[in-house]
Design an enzyme around this catalytic site. Structure first.
Site, short mmCIF file in Angstrom:
data_model
loop_
_atom_site.label_atom_id
_atom_site.label_comp_id
_atom_site.label_asym_id
_atom_site.label_seq_id
_atom_site.Cartn_x
_atom_site.Cartn_y
_atom_site.Cartn_z
N GLU A 71 0.78 -0.93 0.03
CA GLU A 71 0.12 0.03 -0.11
C GLU A 71 0.87 1.14 -0.07
O GLU A 71 1.97 1.27 0.79
CB GLU A 71 -0.86 0.06 1.10
CG GLU A 71 -1.89 1.12 1.20
CD GLU A 71 -2.84 1.18 0.06
OE1 GLU A 71 -3.47 0.67 -0.55
OE2 GLU A 71 -2.52 2.30 -0.70
N GLU A 79 -1.17 8.91 4.94
CA GLU A 79 -1.93 9.42 5.88
C GLU A 79 -2.26 10.95 5.61
O GLU A 79 -1.27 11.68 5.26
CB GLU A 79 -1.35 8.94 7.25
CG GLU A 79 -1.28 7.77 7.65
CD GLU A 79 -0.78 7.63 9.16
OE1 GLU A 79 -0.59 8.48 9.77
OE2 GLU A 79 -0.17 6.45 9.36
N ASN A 126 9.56 3.63 -0.07
CA ASN A 126 9.96 4.47 1.05
C ASN A 126 11.23 5.00 1.50
O ASN A 126 11.47 6.02 2.08
CB ASN A 126 9.37 3.61 2.36
CG ASN A 126 7.70 4.02 2.40
OD1 ASN A 126 7.04 4.64 1.68
ND2 ASN A 126 7.00 3.30 3.49
N GLY A 158 13.47 20.00 7.19
CA GLY A 158 12.74 20.17 8.20
C GLY A 158 13.21 19.39 9.49
O GLY A 158 14.48 19.54 9.64
N CYS A 189 5.70 4.83 9.09
CA CYS A 189 6.16 3.95 8.05
C CYS A 189 7.61 4.26 7.61
O CYS A 189 8.47 3.31 7.98
CB CYS A 189 5.61 4.33 6.83
SG CYS A 189 3.82 3.95 6.87
N1 LIG Z 1 -0.36 3.71 8.16
C1 LIG Z 1 0.17 4.01 6.81
O1 LIG Z 1 0.51 5.26 6.48
C2 LIG Z 1 0.63 3.06 5.88
C3 LIG Z 1 0.95 2.98 4.64
C4 LIG Z 1 1.26 2.09 3.88
C5 LIG Z 1 1.58 0.92 4.42
N2 LIG Z 1 1.29 0.68 5.72
C6 LIG Z 1 1.59 -0.52 6.31
O2 LIG Z 1 0.19 -1.26 6.81
C7 LIG Z 1 0.22 -2.03 7.81
C8 LIG Z 1 -0.86 -1.64 8.79
O3 LIG Z 1 -0.45 -0.13 9.19
P1 LIG Z 1 -1.49 0.69 9.95
O4 LIG Z 1 -1.02 2.21 10.15
O5 LIG Z 1 -3.12 0.65 9.36
O6 LIG Z 1 -1.35 -0.13 11.28
P2 LIG Z 1 -2.59 0.33 12.55
O7 LIG Z 1 -1.54 -0.19 13.81
O8 LIG Z 1 -3.05 1.65 12.49
O9 LIG Z 1 -3.54 -0.90 12.55
C9 LIG Z 1 -3.22 -2.12 12.57
C10 LIG Z 1 -4.44 -3.04 13.07
O10 LIG Z 1 -4.40 -4.51 13.10
C11 LIG Z 1 -5.00 -5.20 14.19
N3 LIG Z 1 -4.50 -6.37 14.36
C12 LIG Z 1 -3.19 -6.76 14.91
N4 LIG Z 1 -3.40 -7.97 14.87
C13 LIG Z 1 -4.38 -8.49 14.21
C14 LIG Z 1 -4.92 -9.86 14.12
N5 LIG Z 1 -4.01 -10.89 14.49
N6 LIG Z 1 -6.18 -9.91 13.69
C15 LIG Z 1 -6.77 -9.22 13.37
N7 LIG Z 1 -6.38 -7.67 13.69
C16 LIG Z 1 -5.17 -7.42 14.00
C17 LIG Z 1 -4.76 -3.86 15.23
O11 LIG Z 1 -5.78 -4.17 16.37
C18 LIG Z 1 -4.86 -2.82 14.60
O12 LIG Z 1 -6.18 -2.38 14.52
C19 LIG Z 1 1.68 -1.96 8.36
O13 LIG Z 1 2.37 -2.89 7.83
C20 LIG Z 1 2.17 -0.48 7.75
O14 LIG Z 1 3.83 -0.46 7.63
C21 LIG Z 1 1.03 1.70 6.55
#
Ligand SMILES: NC(=O)c1ccc[n+]([C@@H]2O[C@H](COP(=O)([O-])OP(=O)(O)OC[C@H]3O[C@@H](n4cnc5c(N)ncnc54)[C@H](O)[C@@H]3O)[C@@H](O)[C@H]2O)c1
Length: 440
Positions: free
Chosen positions: A149, A153, A209, A254, A261
């Site tokens: 992805e 954000e 990234n 900055g 990430c």
């Molecule tokens: N936040 C970003 O901008 C972004 C962008 C691209 C990729 N990513 C990647 O996407 C992934 C998720 O990131 P995020 O920011 O959404 O994380 P987050 O911490 O906001 O959410 C993760 C969710 O997974 C849930 N979870 C954990 N274990 C679980 C399980 N066994 N079963 C069901 N749910 C479970 C948690 O309760 C939590 O709600 C990461 O690998 C991150 O690196 C994040």
């Protein structure tokens, strides 16, 4: 299509909502009961522009639902996205325990052929581990793919709906067809769908990234040279970025990159490279420079006001690691504020949306105010961490009236240094010479 999205964080929630918007039946599952209860009550647990109406409409249309029952979500779906967190382990590698726990549940819940897609950011080789975990118990064929992805954000819905590109690492023609079909509504304006092998897709996310983080550290390094020589980083940035081969994005100096990430992904890539015997020195330097950049505002403030800040009031504008999000993971504001508190300062902070998140970090150790001007009352200095739009054109006369001392440390170069000095402020920014008011 019937889709399960496991993990309803920033990525899973946005992906689930957007996939339901294009007519799919989507069930979002998470083990966090409180989060799911809030979502079922129509409350959105994160701040993300445009997400709330999307969720409301699709819940009302019956295309989107939320559950804590992960096995039931898997059973009800032909396509399962894994979007759980991959936080850094103690040694910097990506901790895969959530991803593999979901894979185990998928294996135990397989009731037919399924396409399983890792959307979480995972190191090269993870799809193989996911497959092994699923196949320990699964009695049906499984396709394990990687669909990293790239959403940002603060613009996550927009990015998901209109991606620059979609990267699909697939292990079969069937999986490629399912994913192409699923993404077709999002790429109608011609964004590329890049189909590749799974390891290449996994590496693409980390490489992208890390490249962006490298640009930021590179410009912060150039900013230091500008400070040391009397040059102006704004001019240098424009001169460099207008080269078509380089481009203008991600060249703003900055106080270092933060967020959920870049810090963890650069660390994880360094770890993978070391394990593979590949020289990671470029990325090691990127990380080192970023760590020292995060203390810039604190260093400048203590150089000016002294190391003992007992009795001093410091106003903070911006807590989130960037605008339009409430995310404070690895935010530079944490480094500054912890340093200020250690030195005895009283900190009064404003952020348009991150107050709840800030409470998690600081509790009542700092004060929170509802408007940015309130933070300035009796303040010995203002420190700016986040380039929120309402901070860009403040009423300097009003600020000067309420502050105890007209002193600004700006980590985002929001203002023209000469103009701020003309308003009577001593002004410190990044990659530009400090300014003091005429006659001071
Ligand atoms: N936040 C970003 O901008 C972004 C962008 C691209 C990729 N990513 C990647 O996407 C992934 C998720 O990131 P995020 O920011 O959404 O994380 P987050 O911490 O906001 O959410 C993760 C969710 O997974 C849930 N979870 C954990 N274990 C679980 C399980 N066994 N079963 C069901 N749910 C479970 C948690 O309760 C939590 O709600 C990461 O690998 C991150 O690196 C994040």
């Amino acid at each position: 299509m019937k889709i399960a999205v496991i993990g309803t964080g920033y990525v899973g929630l946005v992906a689930g909502a957007c996939l339901s918007e294009t007519g799919n039946d989507v069930v979002c599952a998470d083990i966090d009961e409180r989060k799911i209860a809030r979502l079922n009550a129509g409350e959105i647990p994160i701040y993300e522009p445009g997400l709330e109406p999307l969720i409301e409409n699709n819940l009302a249309a019956g295309r989107l639902s939320f559950t804590t029952d992960v096995p039931a979500a898997v059973k009800a779906s032909e396509v399962v996205f894994i979007a759980v967190g991959t936080p850094p382990d103690e040694d910097g590698s990506a901790d895969l325990k959530h991803v593999l726990a979901v894979a185990r549940t998928i294996g135990e819940s397989m009731n037919g052929e399924k396409v399983v897609i890792t959307k979480s950011t995972v190191p090269v080789g993870t799809a193989r581990l996911v497959r092994q975990e699923i196949e320990k118990t699964a009695k049906h064929p499984v396709h394990v793919c990687s669909n990293p992805e790239f959403l940002k954000e603060g613009a996550a819905v927009e990015d998901f709906m209109k991606p620059d590109r979609v990267v699909l690492g697939v292990d079969s023609e069937h999986a490629a067809e399912v994913l192409r079909d699923l993404y077709a509504p999002f790429v109608r304006t011609g964004a590329s769908v890049l189909i590749m092998d799974v390891p290449s897709a996994e590496i693409t996310k980390y490489a992208a990234n890390s490249m962006l983080a490298t640009r930021i550290s590179f410009m912060n390094m150039v900013a230091r040279l500008c400070e040391a020589t009397g040059a102006n980083v704004d001019s240098v940035r424009r001169g460099v970025g207008s080269d078509g081969r380089i481009g203008t994005s991600f060249l703003f100096p900055g106080i270092g990159y933060g967020g959920s990430c870049f810090p963890k992904d650069v660390k994880a890539l360094v770890k993978t490279m070391r394990e593979m015997g590949v020289d990671a020195s470029i990325l090691e330097a990127v990380e080192d420079l970023n760590a020292s950049q995060k203390t810039t505002l604190l260093d400048r403030l203590t150089a000016k006001l002294g190391d003992d800040l007992t009795g001093k009031v410091i106003a903070v504008w911006g807590l989130a690691f960037k605008p339009n999000t409430d995310d404070m993971r690895e935010a530079p504001s944490i480094v500054t504020i912890e340093g200020l508190l250690e030195r005895g300062a009283r900190v009064v902070a404003h952020d348009p949306v991150a107050e709840e998140e800030a409470h998690r970090h600081f509790g009542d150790r700092i004060g929170y105010v509802k408007t940015n001007y309130e933070a300035l009352d009796g303040a010995d200095a203002l420190v700016i961490h986040t380039e929120w739009l309402p901070y860009r054109h403040p009423d300097f006369a009003r600020m000067r009236e309420v502050m105890a001392r007209p002193l600004i440390f700006d980590g985002r170069n929001l203002y023209d240094p000469d103009a701020v000095a003309d308003e009577g402020f001593e002004y410190h920014s990044i990659g530009r010479q400090p300014r003091v008011p005429a006659g001071a």
